[in-house]
Write an enzyme that holds these catalytic residues in place. Sequence first.
Site, PDB file in Angstrom:
ATOM      1  N   ARG A  10      -6.275  -2.935   3.889  1.00  0.00           N
ATOM      2  CA  ARG A  10      -6.694  -2.128   4.790  1.00  0.00           C
ATOM      3  C   ARG A  10      -7.058  -2.447   6.005  1.00  0.00           C
ATOM      4  O   ARG A  10      -7.044  -1.620   7.130  1.00  0.00           O
ATOM      5  CB  ARG A  10      -8.109  -1.481   4.033  1.00  0.00           C
ATOM      6  CG  ARG A  10      -8.024  -0.398   2.846  1.00  0.00           C
ATOM      7  CD  ARG A  10      -9.286  -0.112   2.346  1.00  0.00           C
ATOM      8  NE  ARG A  10      -9.915  -1.230   1.934  1.00  0.00           N
ATOM      9  CZ  ARG A  10     -11.186  -1.252   1.886  1.00  0.00           C
ATOM     10  NH1 ARG A  10     -11.890  -0.173   2.237  1.00  0.00           N
ATOM     11  NH2 ARG A  10     -11.973  -2.165   1.571  1.00  0.00           N
ATOM     12  N   MET A  20       0.922  -1.286   0.045  1.00  0.00           N
ATOM     13  CA  MET A  20       0.041   0.135  -0.026  1.00  0.00           C
ATOM     14  C   MET A  20       0.962   1.300   0.084  1.00  0.00           C
ATOM     15  O   MET A  20       1.817   1.302   0.820  1.00  0.00           O
ATOM     16  CB  MET A  20      -1.029   0.094   1.341  1.00  0.00           C
ATOM     17  CG  MET A  20      -2.091  -0.942   1.362  1.00  0.00           C
ATOM     18  SD  MET A  20      -2.960  -1.155   2.690  1.00  0.00           S
ATOM     19  CE  MET A  20      -1.782  -1.987   3.782  1.00  0.00           C
ATOM     20  N   ALA A  21       0.572   2.183  -0.836  1.00  0.00           N
ATOM     21  CA  ALA A  21       1.561   3.301  -1.170  1.00  0.00           C
ATOM     22  C   ALA A  21       1.400   4.018  -0.003  1.00  0.00           C
ATOM     23  O   ALA A  21       0.400   4.669   0.630  1.00  0.00           O
ATOM     24  CB  ALA A  21       1.112   4.136  -2.455  1.00  0.00           C
ATOM     25  N   CYS A  25      -4.750  -2.224  -9.641  1.00  0.00           N
ATOM     26  CA  CYS A  25      -5.184  -0.913  -9.285  1.00  0.00           C
ATOM     27  C   CYS A  25      -6.302  -0.588  -9.903  1.00  0.00           C
ATOM     28  O   CYS A  25      -6.137  -0.390 -10.928  1.00  0.00           O
ATOM     29  CB  CYS A  25      -3.849   0.050  -9.740  1.00  0.00           C
ATOM     30  SG  CYS A  25      -4.043   1.715  -9.202  1.00  0.00           S
ATOM     31  N   ASN A  70      -7.960 -12.166  -1.189  1.00  0.00           N
ATOM     32  CA  ASN A  70      -7.952 -10.604  -0.601  1.00  0.00           C
ATOM     33  C   ASN A  70      -9.129  -9.959  -0.705  1.00  0.00           C
ATOM     34  O   ASN A  70      -9.897 -10.327  -1.561  1.00  0.00           O
ATOM     35  CB  ASN A  70      -6.792  -9.886  -1.535  1.00  0.00           C
ATOM     36  CG  ASN A  70      -6.646  -8.522  -0.962  1.00  0.00           C
ATOM     37  OD1 ASN A  70      -6.679  -7.625  -2.049  1.00  0.00           O
ATOM     38  ND2 ASN A  70      -6.537  -8.174   0.075  1.00  0.00           N
ATOM     39  N   ASP A 114     -11.733  -7.589   2.343  1.00  0.00           N
ATOM     40  CA  ASP A 114     -12.622  -7.558   3.574  1.00  0.00           C
ATOM     41  C   ASP A 114     -11.902  -8.699   4.581  1.00  0.00           C
ATOM     42  O   ASP A 114     -12.873  -9.194   5.377  1.00  0.00           O
ATOM     43  CB  ASP A 114     -13.868  -7.970   3.129  1.00  0.00           C
ATOM     44  CG  ASP A 114     -14.647  -7.155   2.289  1.00  0.00           C
ATOM     45  OD1 ASP A 114     -14.249  -6.035   2.164  1.00  0.00           O
ATOM     46  OD2 ASP A 114     -15.970  -7.310   1.760  1.00  0.00           O
ATOM     47  N   LYS A 142      -0.966 -10.019  -8.497  1.00  0.00           N
ATOM     48  CA  LYS A 142      -2.129  -9.738  -7.618  1.00  0.00           C
ATOM     49  C   LYS A 142      -2.943  -8.987  -8.732  1.00  0.00           C
ATOM     50  O   LYS A 142      -2.504  -7.900  -9.435  1.00  0.00           O
ATOM     51  CB  LYS A 142      -1.783  -8.727  -6.673  1.00  0.00           C
ATOM     52  CG  LYS A 142      -2.888  -8.339  -5.594  1.00  0.00           C
ATOM     53  CD  LYS A 142      -2.225  -7.919  -4.495  1.00  0.00           C
ATOM     54  CE  LYS A 142      -3.515  -7.499  -3.348  1.00  0.00           C
ATOM     55  NZ  LYS A 142      -4.171  -6.445  -3.797  1.00  0.00           N
TER      56      LYS A 142
END
Length: 401
Positions: free
Chosen positions: A254, A41-42, A125, A229, A231, A167
């Site tokens: 996240r 994650m950037a 992305c 990936n 939730d 991914k």
Amino acid sequence: MRICNNGWVTVVATPPAPKLELPPLKLGGITVDTPVILAPMAGITNSAFRRLCREYGGGMYVAEMVTSRALVERTPESLRIISHDEDEKVRSVQLYGVDPVTVGAAVRMLVEEDRADHIDLNFGCPVPKVTRRGGGSALPWKIDLFTSIVQTAVKEASKGGIPLTIKMRKGIDEDHLTYLDAGRIARDAGVAAVALHGRTAAQFYSGQADWSAIARLREALPDIPVLGNGDIWSAEDAVRMVRETGVDGVVVGRGCQGRPWLFGDLQAAFEGSDQRHRPGLREVAEGVYRHAELMVETFGNDEYKALREIRKHMAWYFKGYVVGGELRAKLATVPTLEVLREYLDELDMDSPYPGVDSEGPRGRAGSPKKPALPKDWLVSRQLNAEQSADISAAELDVSGG
């Protein structure tokens, strides 16, 4: 339910859970004992945050995404992004690119200069400024381009014995799904594993991730590891994903923002332990300060830049905790370590873990939107001449997945 206070951490004892019978994740010559991957994650998964996460639990921790073009051009920022601490056992790098030659050159650089032990390619992305140029989650729609990039990258990585993974998302939208085709192409090209985020580009991060798509990909690719990936907000979510989809491991994005201790919970859950981190405000405050100190080191002792970067983490760390609005505002603009210490000292350090208020979704979910795509992108699954000429502009310094 029995609650035991152990120093700063409140550990909740629940009925014993059965051990998840999931073998270590094998990626080429790499063995990940706890099959959990930190998603790149950037602005988040720099060396400071990766250190915090791995101190809590096992897994593999991927650096922020770097564009192939920037890496080949050796920009200072790209070289910072791919830097790893000496004690990181697996140096994992994620590349973004749209040109097979440039992606191949970036992989070759990582291999020949011994800068990575694992390489991942980003095809997930959903950011409009990327997809409108044909990059990110829009790219697998063009089968010829996707195939060329993956084959080139695998060929270059194999020269150094480096496992390469991809991914991706389900596709552009529900009418233009790509994940099954892309998974098979990647498998046939020799990738070490495939990770699927169970959303389309159109969903962005909204709604619910489609775990049934992850299960279908697992079934379609029985001969390579498939990772899920989307939730995963708790250890229980990860266990449920494994049981419902049959994946070989999970990728967490996240859900760990402001909660590096989630990786401790994940390891415990996979091992059948009932212990979970339930930090009171004192532990969170000390964790925030240590994170800031590590960020200063990460940015070459540039305290101003480090503290500017830590600001985005404040809302995540203190989600659900009793912190006044005025103090929250000050933490979101903190300028120095000294001032951060002063602000943290204003907290009620005896405030306990707030329970469900601090759990669940975090970060900006966005809302569903029509994906921005190049002209006539969906007309064919092959590139036309105009698209071939324009697509290189998609190599931008953005993240996603």
